[in-house]
Write a protein that holds these residues in place. Structure first.
Motif, PDB file in Angstrom:
ATOM      1  N   PHE A  38       3.073  17.132   5.131  1.00 56.72           N
ATOM      2  CA  PHE A  38       3.733  17.410   6.416  1.00 56.72           C
ATOM      3  C   PHE A  38       3.222  16.479   7.509  1.00 56.72           C
ATOM      4  CE2 PHE A  38       3.449  19.494  10.562  1.00 56.72           C
ATOM      5  CZ  PHE A  38       4.799  19.699  10.828  1.00 56.72           C
ATOM      6  N   LEU A  39       1.901  16.319   7.618  1.00 50.56           N
ATOM      7  CA  LEU A  39       1.334  15.474   8.664  1.00 50.56           C
ATOM      8  C   LEU A  39       1.742  14.012   8.482  1.00 50.56           C
ATOM      9  CD1 LEU A  39      -2.279  16.962   9.007  1.00 50.56           C
ATOM     10  CD2 LEU A  39      -0.331  17.259  10.561  1.00 50.56           C
ATOM     11  N   THR A  40       1.804  13.555   7.228  1.00 51.17           N
ATOM     12  CA  THR A  40       2.190  12.166   6.964  1.00 51.17           C
ATOM     13  C   THR A  40       3.630  11.912   7.377  1.00 51.17           C
ATOM     14  OG1 THR A  40       0.662  12.074   5.089  1.00 51.17           O
ATOM     15  CG2 THR A  40       2.367  10.377   5.200  1.00 51.17           C
ATOM     16  N   ILE A  41       4.529  12.811   6.978  1.00 52.94           N
ATOM     17  CA  ILE A  41       5.945  12.648   7.325  1.00 52.94           C
ATOM     18  C   ILE A  41       6.147  12.775   8.835  1.00 52.94           C
ATOM     19  CG2 ILE A  41       8.242  13.681   7.080  1.00 52.94           C
ATOM     20  CD1 ILE A  41       7.476  14.454   4.236  1.00 52.94           C
ATOM     21  N   PHE A  42       5.494  13.756   9.441  1.00 48.79           N
ATOM     22  CA  PHE A  42       5.631  13.939  10.894  1.00 48.79           C
ATOM     23  C   PHE A  42       5.143  12.700  11.647  1.00 48.79           C
ATOM     24  CE2 PHE A  42       3.814  15.290  14.986  1.00 48.79           C
ATOM     25  CZ  PHE A  42       4.951  15.821  15.581  1.00 48.79           C
ATOM     26  N   SER A  61       9.027  -2.373  18.455  1.00 51.19           N
ATOM     27  CA  SER A  61       9.231  -1.180  17.633  1.00 51.19           C
ATOM     28  C   SER A  61       8.124  -1.080  16.586  1.00 51.19           C
ATOM     29  CB  SER A  61      10.595  -1.241  16.934  1.00 51.19           C
ATOM     30  OG  SER A  61      11.639  -1.325  17.876  1.00 51.19           O
ATOM     31  N   PRO A  62       7.913   0.109  16.024  1.00 52.63           N
ATOM     32  CA  PRO A  62       6.906   0.253  14.963  1.00 52.63           C
ATOM     33  C   PRO A  62       7.269  -0.586  13.739  1.00 52.63           C
ATOM     34  CG  PRO A  62       7.583   2.401  15.803  1.00 52.63           C
ATOM     35  CD  PRO A  62       8.535   1.397  16.369  1.00 52.63           C
ATOM     36  N   ARG A  63       6.259  -1.005  13.024  1.00 56.38           N
ATOM     37  CA  ARG A  63       6.476  -1.792  11.808  1.00 56.38           C
ATOM     38  C   ARG A  63       6.789  -0.853  10.654  1.00 56.38           C
ATOM     39  NH1 ARG A  63       1.417  -6.051  12.633  1.00 56.38           N
ATOM     40  NH2 ARG A  63       2.401  -7.275  14.306  1.00 56.38           N
ATOM     41  N   ARG A  64       8.040  -0.790  10.302  1.00 58.21           N
ATOM     42  CA  ARG A  64       8.495   0.193   9.327  1.00 58.21           C
ATOM     43  C   ARG A  64       7.869  -0.010   7.950  1.00 58.21           C
ATOM     44  NH1 ARG A  64       9.619   5.327   8.648  1.00 58.21           N
ATOM     45  NH2 ARG A  64      11.181   5.731   7.034  1.00 58.21           N
ATOM     46  N   TYR A  65       7.700  -1.244   7.520  1.00 61.64           N
ATOM     47  CA  TYR A  65       7.144  -1.456   6.193  1.00 61.64           C
ATOM     48  C   TYR A  65       5.704  -0.948   6.118  1.00 61.64           C
ATOM     49  CZ  TYR A  65      11.119  -4.131   4.477  1.00 61.64           C
ATOM     50  OH  TYR A  65      12.380  -4.489   4.058  1.00 61.64           O
ATOM     51  N   THR A  66       4.964  -1.061   7.208  1.00 62.36           N
ATOM     52  CA  THR A  66       3.616  -0.504   7.243  1.00 62.36           C
ATOM     53  C   THR A  66       3.667   1.005   7.059  1.00 62.36           C
ATOM     54  OG1 THR A  66       2.868  -2.263   8.730  1.00 62.36           O
ATOM     55  CG2 THR A  66       1.532  -0.269   8.639  1.00 62.36           C
ATOM     56  N   MET A  67       4.659   1.627   7.683  1.00 61.25           N
ATOM     57  CA  MET A  67       4.822   3.073   7.558  1.00 61.25           C
ATOM     58  C   MET A  67       5.191   3.458   6.123  1.00 61.25           C
ATOM     59  SD  MET A  67       6.911   3.047  11.100  1.00 61.25           S
ATOM     60  CE  MET A  67       7.715   4.627  11.048  1.00 61.25           C
ATOM     61  N   LEU A  68       6.039   2.661   5.488  1.00 61.02           N
ATOM     62  CA  LEU A  68       6.436   2.955   4.106  1.00 61.02           C
ATOM     63  C   LEU A  68       5.263   2.760   3.149  1.00 61.02           C
ATOM     64  CD1 LEU A  68       9.991   1.294   4.038  1.00 61.02           C
ATOM     65  CD2 LEU A  68       9.434   3.719   4.262  1.00 61.02           C
ATOM     66  N   TYR A  69       4.438   1.746   3.405  1.00 61.69           N
ATOM     67  CA  TYR A  69       3.243   1.552   2.583  1.00 61.69           C
ATOM     68  C   TYR A  69       2.291   2.730   2.741  1.00 61.69           C
ATOM     69  CZ  TYR A  69       4.699  -3.311   1.913  1.00 61.69           C
ATOM     70  OH  TYR A  69       5.399  -4.445   1.578  1.00 61.69           O
ATOM     71  N   PHE A  97       0.596   9.350  -0.899  1.00 59.98           N
ATOM     72  CA  PHE A  97       1.235  10.154  -1.946  1.00 59.98           C
ATOM     73  C   PHE A  97       0.749   9.816  -3.356  1.00 59.98           C
ATOM     74  CE2 PHE A  97       5.198  10.986   0.862  1.00 59.98           C
ATOM     75  CZ  PHE A  97       4.442  11.876   1.613  1.00 59.98           C
ATOM     76  N   VAL A  98       0.435   8.564  -3.625  1.00 60.96           N
ATOM     77  CA  VAL A  98      -0.032   8.209  -4.974  1.00 60.96           C
ATOM     78  C   VAL A  98      -1.343   8.915  -5.305  1.00 60.96           C
ATOM     79  CG1 VAL A  98      -0.882   6.326  -6.419  1.00 60.96           C
ATOM     80  CG2 VAL A  98       1.233   6.031  -5.116  1.00 60.96           C
ATOM     81  N   PRO A  99      -2.364   8.884  -4.425  1.00 61.74           N
ATOM     82  CA  PRO A  99      -3.581   9.653  -4.735  1.00 61.74           C
ATOM     83  C   PRO A  99      -3.327  11.152  -4.872  1.00 61.74           C
ATOM     84  CG  PRO A  99      -4.034   8.040  -3.026  1.00 61.74           C
ATOM     85  CD  PRO A  99      -2.557   8.059  -3.226  1.00 61.74           C
ATOM     86  N   LEU A 100      -2.426  11.703  -4.040  1.00 63.52           N
ATOM     87  CA  LEU A 100      -2.106  13.124  -4.161  1.00 63.52           C
ATOM     88  C   LEU A 100      -1.507  13.434  -5.524  1.00 63.52           C
ATOM     89  CD1 LEU A 100      -0.609  14.095  -0.678  1.00 63.52           C
ATOM     90  CD2 LEU A 100      -2.795  14.815  -1.648  1.00 63.52           C
ATOM     91  N   LEU A 101      -0.613  12.553  -5.977  1.00 67.18           N
ATOM     92  CA  LEU A 101      -0.006  12.752  -7.289  1.00 67.18           C
ATOM     93  C   LEU A 101      -1.054  12.700  -8.393  1.00 67.18           C
ATOM     94  CD1 LEU A 101       2.553  13.040  -9.011  1.00 67.18           C
ATOM     95  CD2 LEU A 101       2.754  10.540  -8.994  1.00 67.18           C
ATOM     96  N   LEU A 102      -1.975  11.768  -8.288  1.00 66.50           N
ATOM     97  CA  LEU A 102      -3.017  11.642  -9.288  1.00 66.50           C
ATOM     98  C   LEU A 102      -3.926  12.869  -9.299  1.00 66.50           C
ATOM     99  CD1 LEU A 102      -4.016   7.881  -8.829  1.00 66.50           C
ATOM    100  CD2 LEU A 102      -2.628   8.891 -10.646  1.00 66.50           C
ATOM    101  N   VAL A 103      -4.231  13.390  -8.111  1.00 70.12           N
ATOM    102  CA  VAL A 103      -5.059  14.594  -8.018  1.00 70.12           C
ATOM    103  C   VAL A 103      -4.367  15.772  -8.680  1.00 70.12           C
ATOM    104  CG1 VAL A 103      -6.001  16.318  -6.418  1.00 70.12           C
ATOM    105  CG2 VAL A 103      -6.354  13.873  -5.990  1.00 70.12           C
ATOM    106  N   HIS A 104      -3.075  15.926  -8.420  1.00 66.49           N
ATOM    107  CA  HIS A 104      -2.327  17.022  -9.024  1.00 66.49           C
ATOM    108  C   HIS A 104      -2.271  16.876 -10.544  1.00 66.49           C
ATOM    109  CE1 HIS A 104      -0.483  19.801  -6.071  1.00 66.49           C
ATOM    110  NE2 HIS A 104      -0.810  18.853  -5.222  1.00 66.49           N
ATOM    111  N   MET A 105      -2.057  15.668 -11.001  1.00 65.70           N
ATOM    112  CA  MET A 105      -2.021  15.445 -12.452  1.00 65.70           C
ATOM    113  C   MET A 105      -3.388  15.755 -13.066  1.00 65.70           C
ATOM    114  SD  MET A 105       0.229  11.933 -12.672  1.00 65.70           S
ATOM    115  CE  MET A 105       0.012  11.827 -14.454  1.00 65.70           C
TER     116      MET A 105
END
Length: 372
Positions: free
Chosen positions: A27-31, A333-341, A347-355
């Motif tokens: 939630f905090l990341t998306i917000f 404007s904000p650098r969108r690619y930085t935001m996407l990275y 999310f990748v570490p979160l996915l690994l933790v869940h796995m």
């Protein structure tokens, strides 16, 4: 006593389950990426140098360059194409709405390449792009608008040739390719200065026709292509008739100013043009448009789209006084690619933790059986 299944973490004195902590981080990341970062960036913009908003004395111009609404032909197929078009449309809409609320402009000038595939779009595709364009820039629907056509809109670059039907289609949906748009004490002169395609005599005749319509004390040439970096012999005869005091251009996707202190004289075959990079300018620069009749300044406005391969995107804002004083800056404007990275980093570490926690009990059982 409440039981919590699965592993728990203690954070700030509170007990969190893996799922609960993950939900908060997501939630905090998306917000932050989709809302907060835009607001924070707008707070970095300098104060608008306007006292009284008397349109007879002060005019605020919001400049939009190379939005290039993404099309269907050159984008990936389903579902990547749909997501990428949705994301860039949303990015443009959010950044433009903030820039528009900041400037409260008297006029919005679109400096060409409004669509990425406008020149080669089918009839239905063009209509779709046009309505998406209106939706993205809906914050300015009640404003006075000035439209310039770019090579992506009507052709004219490399093998993408200009055709009469392409120009007619643009004029039907947006505005005339050439003319003089009057807004208060400013004449916006729209003239295609491409050095190829149109014969010089035809350009000269067009300049003479436009010259008859110029009546305002401040004259601004608006062009998609750059002007001063081109050869003087091709453009000076046109500029001598139009007598612009300022040029706004785009096309290169960068923020640059070209200054020529002695351009409007015909005693030389070249003009001494000085170039200055305005990347990430943070304050307003000032130019007096009337003090030196021989000088000419061209301001290149950067692209507002993160899809153009530039890391810095923004909107130009010009504040012009009836006395001829002009102040200009870029609302970055904000650098969108930085935001996407950032999504990948989180999310990748979160996915690994869940796995890890999902398969940990299974692995422990396997190890326990082997030990037996």
């Amino acid at each position: 006593m409440t039981r919590v299944s699965g592993p728990v973490f203690f954070l700030c004195g509170q007990r969190w389950s893996v799922n609960g902590l993950t939900a908060v981080i997501v939630f905090l990341t998306i917000f932050s990426n989709e809302f907060l970062v835009y607001i924070i960036q707008s707070f970095r913009w300098p104060n608008l140098p306007v006292g009284s908003r008397d349109s007879s004395e002060t005019q605020v111009i919001l400049l939009v360059a190379d939005p290039q609404i993404q099309g269907y032909q050159d984008e990936p197929g389903f579902p990547v194409g749909i997501i990428s078009r949705w994301d860039i449309d949303r990015y443009l809409s959010q950044t433009f709405s903030l820039a528009h609320a900041y400037a409260k402009p008297d006029v919005v000038v679109f400096l060409g390449d409004l669509m990425d595939e406008g020149s080669k779009a089918t009839k239905d595709e063009y209509k779709s792009y046009y309505y998406r364009f209106l939706s993205v820039f809906g914050a300015s629907e009640k404003d006075k608008r000035v439209y310039i056509a770019g090579d992506n809109d009507i052709g004219g670059e490399l093998r993408d040739m200009r055709k009469e039907w392409k120009m007619d289609r643009f004029e039907k949906h947006y505005d005339l390719l050439t003319g003089v748009d009057k807004v208060g004490f400013v004449d916006f002169i729209k003239m295609d200065i491409q050095t190829h395609g149109m014969p010089f005599v035809q350009k000269r005749d067009l300049a003479e026709e436009l010259q008859k319509k110029i009546t305002s004390p401040i004259r601004i040439l608006v062009s998609h292509e750059t002007v001063l970096p081109k050869a003087k012999v091709e453009l000076y005869p046109l500029l001598r008739r139009l007598k612009p005091q300022l040029i706004f251009s785009a096309h290169w996707h960068k923020s640059i100013v070209f200054v020529c202190e002695n351009c409007m004289v015909d005693d030389d075959y070249t003009w001494p043009v000085h170039r200055r990079n305005l990347a990430w300018m943070t304050e307003y620069m000032s130019v007096n448009l009337t003090i030196n009749q021989k000088a000419l300044t061209e301001v290149m406005v950067p692209t507002c789209s993160y899809r153009m391969g530039e890391k810095d995107m923004g909107y130009g804002v010009a504040v012009i006084e009836s006395t001829g004083e002009m102040k200009y800056t870029v609302l970055w404007s904000p650098r969108r690619y930085t935001m996407l990275y950032a999504y990948l980093i989180v999310f990748v570490p979160l996915l690994l933790v869940h796995m890890y926690f999902k398969f940990l009990p299974y692995l422990m059982k396997k190890i326990h059986k082997r030990r037996k």
